[in-house]
Design a protein around this motif. Structure first.
Motif, PDB file in Angstrom:
ATOM      1  N   ARG A 192       0.829  -1.207   0.000  1.00 55.08           N
ATOM      2  CA  ARG A 192       0.000   0.000   0.000  1.00 55.08           C
ATOM      3  C   ARG A 192       0.860   1.253   0.000  1.00 55.08           C
ATOM      4  NH1 ARG A 192      -2.665  -0.997   5.299  1.00 55.08           N
ATOM      5  NH2 ARG A 192      -3.385   1.160   5.086  1.00 55.08           N
ATOM      6  N   ILE A 193       1.935   1.241   0.760  1.00 53.14           N
ATOM      7  CA  ILE A 193       2.806   2.413   0.843  1.00 53.14           C
ATOM      8  C   ILE A 193       3.547   2.631  -0.473  1.00 53.14           C
ATOM      9  CG2 ILE A 193       4.942   3.240   1.901  1.00 53.14           C
ATOM     10  CD1 ILE A 193       3.903   2.167   4.571  1.00 53.14           C
ATOM     11  N   THR A 194       3.971   1.555  -1.112  1.00 51.53           N
ATOM     12  CA  THR A 194       4.682   1.671  -2.385  1.00 51.53           C
ATOM     13  C   THR A 194       3.826   2.370  -3.430  1.00 51.53           C
ATOM     14  OG1 THR A 194       5.936  -0.352  -1.918  1.00 51.53           O
ATOM     15  CG2 THR A 194       5.827   0.367  -4.215  1.00 51.53           C
ATOM     16  N   ASP A 195       2.518   2.138  -3.385  1.00 54.44           N
ATOM     17  CA  ASP A 195       1.596   2.742  -4.348  1.00 54.44           C
ATOM     18  C   ASP A 195       0.959   4.031  -3.819  1.00 54.44           C
ATOM     19  OD1 ASP A 195       2.057   0.570  -6.016  1.00 54.44           O
ATOM     20  OD2 ASP A 195       0.414  -0.589  -5.150  1.00 54.44           O
ATOM     21  N   ALA A 196       1.433   4.536  -2.697  1.00 49.50           N
ATOM     22  CA  ALA A 196       0.810   5.696  -2.045  1.00 49.50           C
ATOM     23  C   ALA A 196       1.001   6.966  -2.865  1.00 49.50           C
ATOM     24  CB  ALA A 196       1.392   5.889  -0.652  1.00 49.50           C
ATOM     25  N   PRO A 197       0.059   7.900  -2.756  1.00 52.16           N
ATOM     26  CA  PRO A 197       0.149   9.153  -3.517  1.00 52.16           C
ATOM     27  C   PRO A 197       1.260  10.082  -3.031  1.00 52.16           C
ATOM     28  CG  PRO A 197      -1.727   9.211  -2.012  1.00 52.16           C
ATOM     29  CD  PRO A 197      -1.201   7.818  -1.990  1.00 52.16           C
ATOM     30  N   ARG A 198       1.629   9.968  -1.769  1.00 53.99           N
ATOM     31  CA  ARG A 198       2.679  10.821  -1.221  1.00 53.99           C
ATOM     32  C   ARG A 198       3.920   9.994  -0.939  1.00 53.99           C
ATOM     33  NH1 ARG A 198       1.150  13.544   4.005  1.00 53.99           N
ATOM     34  NH2 ARG A 198       3.134  14.616   3.567  1.00 53.99           N
ATOM     35  N   VAL A 347       9.638   4.436   3.731  1.00 56.57           N
ATOM     36  CA  VAL A 347       9.490   2.979   3.611  1.00 56.57           C
ATOM     37  C   VAL A 347       9.858   2.606   2.188  1.00 56.57           C
ATOM     38  CG1 VAL A 347       7.882   1.036   3.645  1.00 56.57           C
ATOM     39  CG2 VAL A 347       7.692   2.844   5.365  1.00 56.57           C
ATOM     40  N   ARG A 348      10.946   1.836   2.089  1.00 50.92           N
ATOM     41  CA  ARG A 348      11.405   1.432   0.764  1.00 50.92           C
ATOM     42  C   ARG A 348      12.297   0.206   0.912  1.00 50.92           C
ATOM     43  NH1 ARG A 348      14.456   5.958  -2.578  1.00 50.92           N
ATOM     44  NH2 ARG A 348      16.058   5.573  -0.997  1.00 50.92           N
ATOM     45  N   PRO A 349      11.979  -0.893   0.229  1.00 47.46           N
ATOM     46  CA  PRO A 349      12.832  -2.077   0.318  1.00 47.46           C
ATOM     47  C   PRO A 349      14.285  -1.736   0.002  1.00 47.46           C
ATOM     48  CG  PRO A 349      10.794  -2.619  -0.802  1.00 47.46           C
ATOM     49  CD  PRO A 349      10.804  -1.125  -0.634  1.00 47.46           C
ATOM     50  N   SER A 350      15.189  -2.225   0.847  1.00 46.57           N
ATOM     51  CA  SER A 350      16.607  -1.936   0.676  1.00 46.57           C
ATOM     52  C   SER A 350      17.417  -3.167   1.050  1.00 46.57           C
ATOM     53  CB  SER A 350      17.021  -0.750   1.549  1.00 46.57           C
ATOM     54  OG  SER A 350      16.760  -1.028   2.913  1.00 46.57           O
ATOM     55  N   MET A 351      18.685  -3.139   0.723  1.00 46.49           N
ATOM     56  CA  MET A 351      19.535  -4.319   0.895  1.00 46.49           C
ATOM     57  C   MET A 351      20.045  -4.512   2.322  1.00 46.49           C
ATOM     58  SD  MET A 351      19.694  -5.996  -1.851  1.00 46.49           S
ATOM     59  CE  MET A 351      19.110  -5.711  -3.521  1.00 46.49           C
ATOM     60  N   ILE A 352      20.367  -3.431   2.992  1.00 50.74           N
ATOM     61  CA  ILE A 352      21.116  -3.526   4.241  1.00 50.74           C
ATOM     62  C   ILE A 352      20.173  -3.527   5.442  1.00 50.74           C
ATOM     63  CG2 ILE A 352      22.969  -2.540   5.622  1.00 50.74           C
ATOM     64  CD1 ILE A 352      23.817  -3.575   2.849  1.00 50.74           C
ATOM     65  N   ARG A 353      20.236  -4.585   6.227  1.00 49.86           N
ATOM     66  CA  ARG A 353      19.326  -4.739   7.372  1.00 49.86           C
ATOM     67  C   ARG A 353      19.418  -3.581   8.349  1.00 49.86           C
ATOM     68  NH1 ARG A 353      20.241  -6.229  12.510  1.00 49.86           N
ATOM     69  NH2 ARG A 353      22.391  -6.786  12.023  1.00 49.86           N
ATOM     70  N   GLU A 358      11.387   0.843   9.336  1.00 47.41           N
ATOM     71  CA  GLU A 358      10.638   0.052  10.324  1.00 47.41           C
ATOM     72  C   GLU A 358       9.743  -1.001   9.698  1.00 47.41           C
ATOM     73  OE1 GLU A 358       9.189   2.304  14.038  1.00 47.41           O
ATOM     74  OE2 GLU A 358       9.202   3.800  12.434  1.00 47.41           O
ATOM     75  N   ALA A 359       9.149  -0.675   8.553  1.00 46.15           N
ATOM     76  CA  ALA A 359       8.180  -1.596   7.961  1.00 46.15           C
ATOM     77  C   ALA A 359       8.853  -2.790   7.300  1.00 46.15           C
ATOM     78  CB  ALA A 359       7.304  -0.852   6.954  1.00 46.15           C
ATOM     79  N   THR A 360       9.998  -2.566   6.650  1.00 47.29           N
ATOM     80  CA  THR A 360      10.652  -3.668   5.936  1.00 47.29           C
ATOM     81  C   THR A 360      11.662  -4.418   6.804  1.00 47.29           C
ATOM     82  OG1 THR A 360      12.415  -2.235   5.066  1.00 47.29           O
ATOM     83  CG2 THR A 360      10.402  -2.459   3.744  1.00 47.29           C
ATOM     84  N   LEU A 500       2.247   5.681   9.756  1.00 51.89           N
ATOM     85  CA  LEU A 500       2.551   5.704   8.329  1.00 51.89           C
ATOM     86  C   LEU A 500       1.345   6.016   7.446  1.00 51.89           C
ATOM     87  CD1 LEU A 500       4.947   2.611   8.178  1.00 51.89           C
ATOM     88  CD2 LEU A 500       5.553   5.054   8.331  1.00 51.89           C
ATOM     89  N   THR A 501       0.146   5.643   7.880  1.00 45.86           N
ATOM     90  CA  THR A 501      -1.034   5.899   7.066  1.00 45.86           C
ATOM     91  C   THR A 501      -1.222   7.385   6.766  1.00 45.86           C
ATOM     92  OG1 THR A 501      -2.155   3.879   7.798  1.00 45.86           O
ATOM     93  CG2 THR A 501      -3.543   5.654   6.933  1.00 45.86           C
ATOM     94  N   PRO A 502      -1.220   8.289   7.753  1.00 41.01           N
ATOM     95  CA  PRO A 502      -1.353   9.709   7.433  1.00 41.01           C
ATOM     96  C   PRO A 502      -0.135  10.282   6.700  1.00 41.01           C
ATOM     97  CG  PRO A 502      -0.981   9.413   9.798  1.00 41.01           C
ATOM     98  CD  PRO A 502      -1.224   8.055   9.234  1.00 41.01           C
ATOM     99  N   LEU A 503       1.073   9.784   7.030  1.00 39.58           N
ATOM    100  CA  LEU A 503       2.273  10.305   6.362  1.00 39.58           C
ATOM    101  C   LEU A 503       2.211  10.083   4.854  1.00 39.58           C
ATOM    102  CD1 LEU A 503       5.394   9.479   8.589  1.00 39.58           C
ATOM    103  CD2 LEU A 503       4.713  11.712   7.686  1.00 39.58           C
TER     104      LEU A 503
END
Length: 506
Positions: A192-198, A347-353, A358-360, A500-503
């Motif tokens: 949902r966040i990946t497709d978010a308008p903001r 929130v964005r998938p990344s390589m380094i733990r 927080e989400a990924t 995260l929802t309002p952000l």
């Protein structure tokens, strides 16, 4: 029956002596990770092995075990959560575990892990997994032997027996459904966040942040939240960690990158959370169960709470924003408070733990949880590990590392023999959210403190609910006592959704 206090003091003194050896080995390993000359590695491995072997011998003596068994039989009228009962119960539990391991195995493992960390460090710098392969295979063989010895005569697998060292009582059967549910809920939120308008301006975090300025800024923030520099220090290493070398000596370590502000800043805040837990333990019981942390899941809850629930909150950044702009004027000159707050909560998938949002973050942990089970069981070979790692990242996060350094070589844990450690990170995230929710319930105006740079009330609350109890309660009991509920994923998901929802305009 009354506990024989003379015998009790004798076993305590023995464990204080073991703590001297263990903390001395820890000091040598801290030095090895911070400034030891590379050529000193071979002898350092022998030094550490000698000290850990001496500590193990003290912890596994037959007469010592008999004394603990006798004391345990005398506990009928003692408070089960009192210091004396806790010391006897937990030392007997430790003896039953440690005495299954011969001293030569402990020595060989100590040497292998010191050398393994050196091999890992060089392999990571050179981006060559092959340079680490042999050391890792040796460590896995030794840890599998340890796990099998510990699991013998029980219903546990070798991996579960290893995990029990870090999270007593945890089982794969209990964790798997909890983690599966969390994975599904996180994946839905991330989609949902990946497709978010903001979306935030994440690029502002990768501008030029001079490392000297980061050092000063990070130390100031660690001090502000409550890390006591009279009883600790902050240094740098290739992989951040926290270690305690004595009752008044806690070391936290971080790393900095000139073009990635969150790495050093949140790494420091994270390790300061670990450090404040260590500094909140009772000094007079150092080396004994009432003065020791209860589990790594609880330990991680303290670091993640300060890093995330506090360090990524809007009130925290309202306080810190002017100081951040002053420390990094070129990077943040035209950046508003709202933009900076949104960026540190990207929130964005990344390589380094250790740099994950927080989400990924927990998806990184669940990948490692599956891989290390397969390594210990033998279902996955060391040669197959890099490919399996890359496949898991593609499946869970939709990305693949471009090299081994940002892939299978990014964590120090397996080079140090820490198999069974990774799931405690996710348990810590769950506990952090649950503890924080309880703290806010008890102190509804708590976040107003953060906006003024005041953190004493939260630290005191954590000391009273968690730190000072040591191992007098299990991790599960501490959470239930502090929050009124069993540990669950609900508080973490509620926290992430509400922020995260309002952000992201969802």
């Amino acid at each position: 029956m009354t506990v024989d206090l003379t015998t009790f003091e004798t076993v305590c003194q023995r464990m204080r002596q073991a703590a001297l050896y263990t903390s001395s080995a820890d000091a040598l390993e801290w030095d090895e990770r911070t400034g030891m000359p590379a050529a000193a590695g071979e002898y350092r491995a022998d030094q550490v092995a000698e000290l850990r072997s001496a500590a193990h011998a003290l912890k596994t003596g037959a007469a010592y075990g008999e004394a603990l068994a006798t004391l345990k039989d005398q506990l009928d009228d003692e408070d089960p959560h009192g210091d004396i009962s806790t010391t006897i119960r937990e030392l007997h539990r430790d003896w039953c575990r440690d005495s299954r391991l011969p001293v030569d195995l402990v020595a060989r493992l100590s040497v292998a892990t010191v050398r393994g960390q050196q091999a890992w460090d060089a392999a990571r710098k050179n981006d060559r997994f092959g340079d680490f392969r042999g050391a890792l295979e040796q460590i896995i063989t030794l840890k599998r032997d340890v796990g099998q010895r510990l699991a013998e005569g029980t219903s546990s697998s070798a991996y579960e027996a290893l995990m029990d060292e870090y999270e007593p009582g945890a089982s794969v059967a209990a964790l798997t459904p909890v983690f599966a549910d969390l994975k599904q809920r996180l994946t839905d939120l991330i989609t949902r966040i990946t497709d978010a308008p903001r979306q935030p301006r994440v690029e502002l975090l990768s501008r030029e942040y001079p490392i000297d300025a980061q050092r000063r800024f990070s130390a100031q923030i660690a001090h502000a939240v409550g890390f006591d520099f009279d009883r600790g220090r902050l240094d740098e290493t290739s992989h951040p960690f926290c270690t305690t070398l004595g009752p008044q000596d806690c070391r936290i370590l971080t790393r900095y990158e000139a073009n990635w502000f969150p790495g050093g800043f949140f790494g420091t805040l994270h390790e300061a959370g670990h450090g404040m837990y260590e500094q909140g333990l009772r000094d007079d019981w150092f080396g004994l169960p009432p003065g020791s942390y209860v589990s790594l899941g609880i330990h991680e809850s303290q670091s993640r709470l300060w890093e995330n629930q506090v360090g990524r909150s809007l009130p925290f950044w309202k306080w810190l924003y002017p100081s951040a702009k002053s420390a990094f004027p070129d990077a943040l000159d035209e950046v508003s408070l709202d933009e900076l707050y949104f960026a540190v909560n990207h929130v964005r998938p990344s390589m380094i733990r250790v740099e994950a949002d927080e989400a990924t973050y927990n998806l990184h942990i669940l990948i490692r949880f599956e891989l290390e089970q397969a390594l210990i069981s033998g279902d996955l070979s060391v040669d197959e590990l890099p490919m399996a790692w890359n496949e898991q990242y593609q499946r869970c996060l939709g990305i693949q590392p471009s090299n081994d350094a940002e892939g299978v070589l990014q964590d120090v844990h397996w080079s140090a023999g820490l198999f069974g450690y990774f799931p405690t990170y996710t348990l810590g995230n769950l506990a952090a959210a649950q503890l924080y929710a309880a703290a806010v319930t008890d102190m509804p105006d708590l976040e107003h403190d953060f906006s003024r740079g005041e953190f004493e009330r939260l630290l005191h609350w954590l000391c009273e609910r968690v730190h000072r109890h040591g191992r007098c309660y299990s991790g599960a009991e501490l959470i239930k006592n502090a929050t009124g509920d069993e540990l669950s994923a609900d508080h973490l998901m509620d926290y992430l959704e509400s922020k995260l929802t309002p952000l992201f305009g969802l």
